[in-house]
Design a protein around this motif. Structure first.
Motif, PDB file in Angstrom:
ATOM      1  N   ILE A   1       0.865  -1.173   0.000  1.00 17.71           N
ATOM      2  CA  ILE A   1       0.000   0.000   0.000  1.00 17.71           C
ATOM      3  C   ILE A   1       0.903   1.225   0.000  1.00 17.71           C
ATOM      4  O   ILE A   1       1.702   1.425   0.916  1.00 17.71           O
ATOM      5  CB  ILE A   1      -0.922   0.000   1.228  1.00 17.71           C
ATOM      6  N   CYS A   2       0.786   2.038  -1.037  1.00 16.36           N
ATOM      7  CA  CYS A   2       1.647   3.205  -1.212  1.00 16.36           C
ATOM      8  C   CYS A   2       0.825   4.472  -1.002  1.00 16.36           C
ATOM      9  O   CYS A   2      -0.160   4.702  -1.710  1.00 16.36           O
ATOM     10  CB  CYS A   2       2.276   3.219  -2.597  1.00 16.36           C
ATOM     11  N   ILE A   3       1.238   5.292  -0.063  1.00 25.67           N
ATOM     12  CA  ILE A   3       0.544   6.533   0.267  1.00 25.67           C
ATOM     13  C   ILE A   3       1.303   7.705  -0.345  1.00 25.67           C
ATOM     14  O   ILE A   3       2.532   7.759  -0.297  1.00 25.67           O
ATOM     15  CB  ILE A   3       0.424   6.675   1.796  1.00 25.67           C
TER      16      ILE A   3
ATOM     17  N   LYS B   1      -0.261   5.593 -12.360  1.00 26.86           N
ATOM     18  CA  LYS B   1       0.325   4.337 -12.816  1.00 26.86           C
ATOM     19  C   LYS B   1       0.339   3.233 -11.766  1.00 26.86           C
ATOM     20  O   LYS B   1       0.380   2.056 -12.112  1.00 26.86           O
ATOM     21  CB  LYS B   1       1.764   4.580 -13.299  1.00 26.86           C
ATOM     22  N   SER B   2       0.325   3.589 -10.491  1.00 20.50           N
ATOM     23  CA  SER B   2       0.536   2.572  -9.463  1.00 20.50           C
ATOM     24  C   SER B   2      -0.526   2.537  -8.377  1.00 20.50           C
ATOM     25  O   SER B   2      -0.375   1.803  -7.417  1.00 20.50           O
ATOM     26  CB  SER B   2       1.914   2.791  -8.797  1.00 20.50           C
ATOM     27  N   GLY B   3      -1.569   3.337  -8.511  1.00 17.82           N
ATOM     28  CA  GLY B   3      -2.624   3.266  -7.520  1.00 17.82           C
ATOM     29  C   GLY B   3      -2.247   3.809  -6.161  1.00 17.82           C
ATOM     30  O   GLY B   3      -2.750   3.325  -5.136  1.00 17.82           O
ATOM     31  N   PHE B   4      -1.365   4.798  -6.110  1.00 15.81           N
ATOM     32  CA  PHE B   4      -1.053   5.441  -4.833  1.00 15.81           C
ATOM     33  C   PHE B   4      -2.332   6.035  -4.249  1.00 15.81           C
ATOM     34  O   PHE B   4      -3.218   6.491  -4.970  1.00 15.81           O
ATOM     35  CB  PHE B   4      -0.018   6.537  -5.027  1.00 15.81           C
ATOM     36  N   VAL B   5      -2.435   6.053  -2.927  1.00 14.24           N
ATOM     37  CA  VAL B   5      -3.628   6.548  -2.241  1.00 14.24           C
ATOM     38  C   VAL B   5      -3.249   7.693  -1.316  1.00 14.24           C
ATOM     39  O   VAL B   5      -2.082   7.869  -0.948  1.00 14.24           O
ATOM     40  CB  VAL B   5      -4.318   5.426  -1.438  1.00 14.24           C
ATOM     41  N   GLU B   6      -4.256   8.488  -0.931  1.00 15.68           N
ATOM     42  CA  GLU B   6      -4.017   9.604  -0.011  1.00 15.68           C
ATOM     43  C   GLU B   6      -3.834   9.131   1.426  1.00 15.68           C
ATOM     44  O   GLU B   6      -3.101   9.741   2.200  1.00 15.68           O
ATOM     45  CB  GLU B   6      -5.182  10.596  -0.073  1.00 15.68           C
ATOM     46  N   SER B   7      -4.538   8.051   1.783  1.00 14.08           N
ATOM     47  CA  SER B   7      -4.489   7.560   3.162  1.00 14.08           C
ATOM     48  C   SER B   7      -4.913   6.102   3.180  1.00 14.08           C
ATOM     49  O   SER B   7      -5.389   5.554   2.173  1.00 14.08           O
ATOM     50  CB  SER B   7      -5.409   8.387   4.070  1.00 14.08           C
ATOM     51  N   HIS B   8      -4.755   5.490   4.342  1.00 13.81           N
ATOM     52  CA  HIS B   8      -5.126   4.080   4.498  1.00 13.81           C
ATOM     53  C   HIS B   8      -5.556   3.852   5.939  1.00 13.81           C
ATOM     54  O   HIS B   8      -4.959   4.414   6.877  1.00 13.81           O
ATOM     55  CB  HIS B   8      -3.942   3.175   4.145  1.00 13.81           C
TER      56      HIS B   8
ATOM     57  N   PHE C   1      -6.052   2.602  13.406  1.00 11.49           N
ATOM     58  CA  PHE C   1      -4.897   3.343  12.893  1.00 11.49           C
ATOM     59  C   PHE C   1      -5.247   4.005  11.557  1.00 11.49           C
ATOM     60  O   PHE C   1      -5.891   3.410  10.696  1.00 11.49           O
ATOM     61  CB  PHE C   1      -3.688   2.433  12.710  1.00 11.49           C
ATOM     62  N   TYR C   2      -4.764   5.217  11.395  1.00  9.53           N
ATOM     63  CA  TYR C   2      -5.022   6.022  10.199  1.00  9.53           C
ATOM     64  C   TYR C   2      -3.675   6.456   9.643  1.00  9.53           C
ATOM     65  O   TYR C   2      -2.942   7.221  10.272  1.00  9.53           O
ATOM     66  CB  TYR C   2      -5.864   7.233  10.591  1.00  9.53           C
ATOM     67  N   PHE C   3      -3.329   5.959   8.467  1.00  7.65           N
ATOM     68  CA  PHE C   3      -2.035   6.213   7.849  1.00  7.65           C
ATOM     69  C   PHE C   3      -2.162   7.316   6.797  1.00  7.65           C
ATOM     70  O   PHE C   3      -2.995   7.234   5.891  1.00  7.65           O
ATOM     71  CB  PHE C   3      -1.509   4.952   7.166  1.00  7.65           C
ATOM     72  N   HIS C   4      -1.335   8.329   6.896  1.00  2.24           N
ATOM     73  CA  HIS C   4      -1.172   9.323   5.844  1.00  2.24           C
ATOM     74  C   HIS C   4       0.209   9.948   6.033  1.00  2.24           C
ATOM     75  O   HIS C   4       0.855   9.749   7.073  1.00  2.24           O
ATOM     76  CB  HIS C   4      -2.289  10.375   5.875  1.00  2.24           C
ATOM     77  N   HIS C   5       0.665  10.707   5.038  1.00  6.97           N
ATOM     78  CA  HIS C   5       2.063  11.130   5.086  1.00  6.97           C
ATOM     79  C   HIS C   5       2.351  12.144   6.184  1.00  6.97           C
ATOM     80  O   HIS C   5       3.444  12.155   6.755  1.00  6.97           O
ATOM     81  CB  HIS C   5       2.504  11.678   3.732  1.00  6.97           C
ATOM     82  N   GLY C   6       1.383  13.032   6.466  1.00  8.22           N
ATOM     83  CA  GLY C   6       1.576  13.989   7.547  1.00  8.22           C
ATOM     84  C   GLY C   6       1.828  15.415   7.115  1.00  8.22           C
ATOM     85  O   GLY C   6       1.856  16.311   7.950  1.00  8.22           O
ATOM     86  N   HIS C   7       1.987  15.650   5.810  1.00  8.09           N
ATOM     87  CA  HIS C   7       2.244  17.016   5.350  1.00  8.09           C
ATOM     88  C   HIS C   7       0.957  17.833   5.250  1.00  8.09           C
ATOM     89  O   HIS C   7       1.022  19.055   5.056  1.00  8.09           O
ATOM     90  CB  HIS C   7       2.967  17.002   4.003  1.00  8.09           C
TER      91      HIS C   7
END
Length: 247
Positions: free
Chosen positions: A112-114, A126-133, A138-144
């Motif tokens: 899973i790529c955020i 191209k790769s199905g990157f997501v904003e969050s997961h 637990f809530y995953f996101h990059h934080g910016h």
């Protein structure tokens, strides 16, 4: 705080339990033993390519190192999912190389790529990157975009622990006489959003940067109760003097 285990005769690492069923691995990863996810952040894959495009003279060893270490973690934990918490790539100069890495790691387990602030938009297409997961609790996101991402949550989901990257947290040990040692760090803290009130301040765990090029930055001041773990390859140290808000 940590035990040293051997995954191979030449590889040692440390782990420490940072919450129920959640372990920090000194190889700069977070592991949930029952949900079986493995999380890392800020690979900045292709950093040296991006810098060399702008006149730098960086040796091309970082990408091989990142892939080798990721494969080692996946082989050891056999996770159900690997969650890359943003900034998988460093810049637009390494799109093809990053896509190749994602493809190869996806052959080992679910990946899973955020999206992070360094990830080029072409990756989403191209790769199905997501904003969050989301995982349970637990809530995953990059934080910016912390406040914005928090606003996306439904009220019943706002108790979730945010797992982010972006800050590249580090701790600097000093002897007071000029000797300084900077180490990547894992941080557990709460972040206040202006006007939201204390009851809406989410708990946030900030992962250390996985990139070998990321030296890390001193962490920002946060609320009382911040936990900070300085991470060495074979040792994890809980730091007792983490900066806290003084206002």
């Amino acid at each position: 705080m940590s035990g040293i285990a051997s995954v191979a005769s030449t590889t040692s690492f440390a782990t420490v339990k940072v919450a129920s069923e959640v372990w920090l691995d000194s190889r700069l990863a977070l592991w949930h033993e029952s949900q079986r996810w493995l999380a890392v952040s800020d690979l900045h894959f292709g950093y040296e390519l991006n810098r060399n495009r702008h006149g730098g003279l960086y040796p091309l060893w970082g990408m091989d190192t990142v892939e080798h270490r990721m494969r080692e973690l996946i082989t050891h934990y056999q996770p159900a999912r690997v969650i890359l918490v943003g900034d998988v790539m460093d810049g637009s100069g390494s799109v093809d190389e990053t896509l190749t890495l994602v493809e190869r790691l996806s052959q080992m387990c679910e990946l899973i790529c955020i999206m992070g602030n360094h990830d080029a938009p072409v990756l989403r297409r191209k790769s199905g990157f997501v904003e969050s997961h989301m995982e349970e609790g637990f809530y995953f996101h990059h934080g910016h975009r912390m406040a914005e991402m928090y606003g996306w949550l439904a009220p019943e989901e706002r108790h979730c622990i945010h797992i982010t990257g972006h800050l590249h947290p580090a701790h600097i040990f000093s002897d007071g006489a000029g000797l300084r040692l900077k180490m990547p760090a894992f941080m557990q803290a709460r972040f206040d959003f202006p006007g939201d009130g204390a009851e809406t301040s989410p708990e946030c765990w900030v992962l250390p940067a996985f990139s070998p090029w990321a030296s890390g930055a001193r962490i920002p001041k946060t609320n009382d109760g911040t936990q900070l773990y300085a991470v060495h390859r074979t040792r994890i140290m809980r730091v007792t003097d983490a900066p806290v808000r003084s206002d």
